[in-house]
Design a protein around this motif. Structure first.
Motif, PDB file in Angstrom:
ATOM      1  N   VAL A  48       7.393 -47.233  71.181  1.00 18.26           N
ATOM      2  CA  VAL A  48       7.700 -47.084  69.764  1.00 18.26           C
ATOM      3  C   VAL A  48       7.831 -45.605  69.441  1.00 18.26           C
ATOM      4  O   VAL A  48       7.022 -44.787  69.894  1.00 18.26           O
ATOM      5  N   LEU A  49       8.858 -45.258  68.649  1.00 19.23           N
ATOM      6  CA  LEU A  49       9.121 -43.860  68.320  1.00 19.23           C
ATOM      7  C   LEU A  49       9.676 -43.753  66.907  1.00 19.23           C
ATOM      8  O   LEU A  49      10.578 -44.508  66.524  1.00 19.23           O
ATOM      9  N   SER A  50       9.127 -42.819  66.131  1.00 19.81           N
ATOM     10  CA  SER A  50       9.698 -42.492  64.823  1.00 19.81           C
ATOM     11  C   SER A  50       9.903 -40.980  64.759  1.00 19.81           C
ATOM     12  O   SER A  50       8.958 -40.221  64.536  1.00 19.81           O
ATOM     13  N   ASN A  51      11.128 -40.546  64.984  1.00 18.57           N
ATOM     14  CA  ASN A  51      11.430 -39.116  64.922  1.00 18.57           C
ATOM     15  C   ASN A  51      11.354 -38.571  63.504  1.00 18.57           C
ATOM     16  O   ASN A  51      11.303 -37.356  63.306  1.00 18.57           O
ATOM     17  N   ALA A  52      11.326 -39.466  62.516  1.00 21.35           N
ATOM     18  CA  ALA A  52      11.209 -39.031  61.125  1.00 21.35           C
ATOM     19  C   ALA A  52       9.855 -38.411  60.838  1.00 21.35           C
ATOM     20  O   ALA A  52       9.729 -37.523  59.996  1.00 21.35           O
ATOM     21  N   ASP A  53       8.827 -38.872  61.536  1.00 23.27           N
ATOM     22  CA  ASP A  53       7.483 -38.334  61.305  1.00 23.27           C
ATOM     23  C   ASP A  53       6.744 -37.985  62.596  1.00 23.27           C
ATOM     24  O   ASP A  53       5.522 -37.848  62.609  1.00 23.27           O
ATOM     25  N   GLU A  54       7.494 -37.845  63.703  1.00 19.39           N
ATOM     26  CA  GLU A  54       6.929 -37.392  64.979  1.00 19.39           C
ATOM     27  C   GLU A  54       5.765 -38.281  65.436  1.00 19.39           C
ATOM     28  O   GLU A  54       4.720 -37.793  65.866  1.00 19.39           O
ATOM     29  N   LEU A  55       5.960 -39.589  65.363  1.00 20.55           N
ATOM     30  CA  LEU A  55       4.950 -40.537  65.823  1.00 20.55           C
ATOM     31  C   LEU A  55       5.546 -41.379  66.944  1.00 20.55           C
ATOM     32  O   LEU A  55       6.701 -41.798  66.872  1.00 20.55           O
ATOM     33  N   PHE A  56       4.752 -41.645  67.966  1.00 18.79           N
ATOM     34  CA  PHE A  56       5.247 -42.398  69.114  1.00 18.79           C
ATOM     35  C   PHE A  56       4.076 -42.935  69.926  1.00 18.79           C
ATOM     36  O   PHE A  56       2.962 -42.405  69.879  1.00 18.79           O
TER      37      PHE A  56
ATOM     38  N   LYS B 170      16.579 -39.582  70.876  1.00 16.98           N
ATOM     39  CA  LYS B 170      17.391 -38.854  69.880  1.00 16.98           C
ATOM     40  C   LYS B 170      17.661 -39.684  68.623  1.00 16.98           C
ATOM     41  O   LYS B 170      18.504 -39.324  67.812  1.00 16.98           O
ATOM     42  N   THR B 171      16.956 -40.806  68.470  1.00 11.33           N
ATOM     43  CA  THR B 171      17.174 -41.641  67.291  1.00 11.33           C
ATOM     44  C   THR B 171      16.799 -40.878  66.026  1.00 11.33           C
ATOM     45  O   THR B 171      16.157 -39.837  66.068  1.00 11.33           O
ATOM     46  N   TYR B 172      17.192 -41.426  64.895  1.00  9.61           N
ATOM     47  CA  TYR B 172      17.083 -40.765  63.586  1.00  9.61           C
ATOM     48  C   TYR B 172      18.041 -39.585  63.544  1.00  9.61           C
ATOM     49  O   TYR B 172      17.820 -38.592  62.853  1.00  9.61           O
ATOM     50  N   ASP B 173      19.126 -39.701  64.334  1.00  8.69           N
ATOM     51  CA  ASP B 173      20.169 -38.679  64.420  1.00  8.69           C
ATOM     52  C   ASP B 173      19.615 -37.309  64.788  1.00  8.69           C
ATOM     53  O   ASP B 173      20.082 -36.269  64.308  1.00  8.69           O
ATOM     54  N   LYS B 174      18.633 -37.310  65.667  1.00  2.00           N
ATOM     55  CA  LYS B 174      18.039 -36.060  66.142  1.00  2.00           C
ATOM     56  C   LYS B 174      18.997 -35.389  67.125  1.00  2.00           C
ATOM     57  O   LYS B 174      19.560 -36.046  67.998  1.00  2.00           O
ATOM     58  N   GLU B 175      19.193 -34.091  66.987  1.00  2.31           N
ATOM     59  CA  GLU B 175      20.159 -33.378  67.822  1.00  2.31           C
ATOM     60  C   GLU B 175      19.714 -33.288  69.279  1.00  2.31           C
ATOM     61  O   GLU B 175      20.535 -33.344  70.193  1.00  2.31           O
ATOM     62  N   THR B 176      18.422 -33.109  69.497  1.00  2.00           N
ATOM     63  CA  THR B 176      17.903 -32.986  70.853  1.00  2.00           C
ATOM     64  C   THR B 176      16.843 -34.063  71.101  1.00  2.00           C
ATOM     65  O   THR B 176      16.180 -34.514  70.165  1.00  2.00           O
TER      66      THR B 176
END
Length: 274
Positions: free
Chosen positions: A213-221, A171-177
């Motif tokens: 590694v996860l970037s919820n800002a650009d949906e990369l992991f 839920k990082t990048y302040d993701k709700e879910t």
């Protein structure tokens, strides 16, 4: 011996470090330069450059399943050999990461007694000895891409803490879910690593880690195995249960978390009972 292909005079230190000694790393775009021990340098050479390696089957599987960082050769810096490998944080807008040191024990039996005693105590004082892994690095990104809740090196968390940390990671990048696509991807990669240790590798891997590694800002992991200071031949017919124990336990935690989060999202009567 690995061939030095380039000469550099200076190493610039970069702050974004998962673990290890700061002076042994340099980040530059898609490349991470690392000053390895002889064993790790030999591992990368054997895996990516040695066409006569006796570990061809392992190499082909690791490459096919994308389980270890890409390797871009080596260079000499101040008279020492540095390897150039994939920087898994490159091009991520808001990278978060988790680092798990794998194994019930994380040093060789032949390690100098004082160092081995300290490592054995660390394993017994953490989740390593019982569950085969411990968290050693954590860094989350907020909605602006800033690093928050960052810890590099040993982190004293219990086995029960791991699911909550994983959920917060998703839920990082302040993701709700939670990012379920990322969770499914991590599970698939762990399953492939589990298969590798059960059916492919003929070596034991001590002191190695898994990097998520996860970037919820650009949906990369992604998830990969890193750090290969101690990779040596197993006795005939043996399996590396030391590493495999941690893989299985981490995989079970993620499977349980997937079930929990899926039920939370589903509003049907059956899921409310489960």
């Amino acid at each position: 011996q690995m061939e030095a292909v380039e000469e550099s005079k200076e190493v610039k230190k970069q702050p974004f470090l998962v673990g290890g000694h700061v002076e042994c790393f340099e980040f530059k775009d898609e490349i991470l330069k690392k000053k390895p021990g002889k064993s790790e340098a030999a591992f990368y050479f054997d895996t990516f450059e040695n066409k006569e390696s006796k570990y061809i089957e392992e190499t082909e599987y690791l490459k096919k399943e994308n389980l270890i960082p890409e390797y871009y050769g080596s260079e000499t810096i101040n008279g020492e050999t540095w390897i150039k490998i994939e920087n898994m944080l490159h091009n991520l807008k808001a990278p978060s990461y988790l680092d798990f040191k794998m194994g019930k024990t994380t040093c060789l039996a032949t390690t100098e007694k004082k160092k081995k005693d300290a490592d054995d105590k660390r394993c017994k004082d953490t989740t390593s000895f019982e569950y085969g892994f411990r968290m050693t690095g954590k860094c989350f990104a907020d909605s602006k891409g800033n690093e928050i809740a960052c810890h590099r090196g040993y982190i004293g968390v219990t086995f029960r803490d791991i699911p909550d940390i994983l959920e917060a990671f998703l839920k990082t990048y302040d993701k709700e879910t939670p990012n379920m696509k990322a969770l499914h991807h991590f599970i698939r990669k762990l399953e492939r690593i589990e298969y590798f240790f059960e059916n492919v590798t003929k070596r034991y891997w001590v002191g190695s880690s898994l990097l998520l590694v996860l970037s919820n800002a650009d949906e990369l992991f992604d998830l990969k195995m890193i750090d290969f200071a101690y990779v040596n031949d197993l006795p005939e017919g043996k399996t590396d249960e030391n590493y495999l124990c941690g893989v299985k336990n981490l995989l079970q935690i993620m499977e349980d978390l997937k079930h929990k989060l899926s039920n939370r999202e589903c509003k049907c009567e059956l899921c409310s009972i489960l």
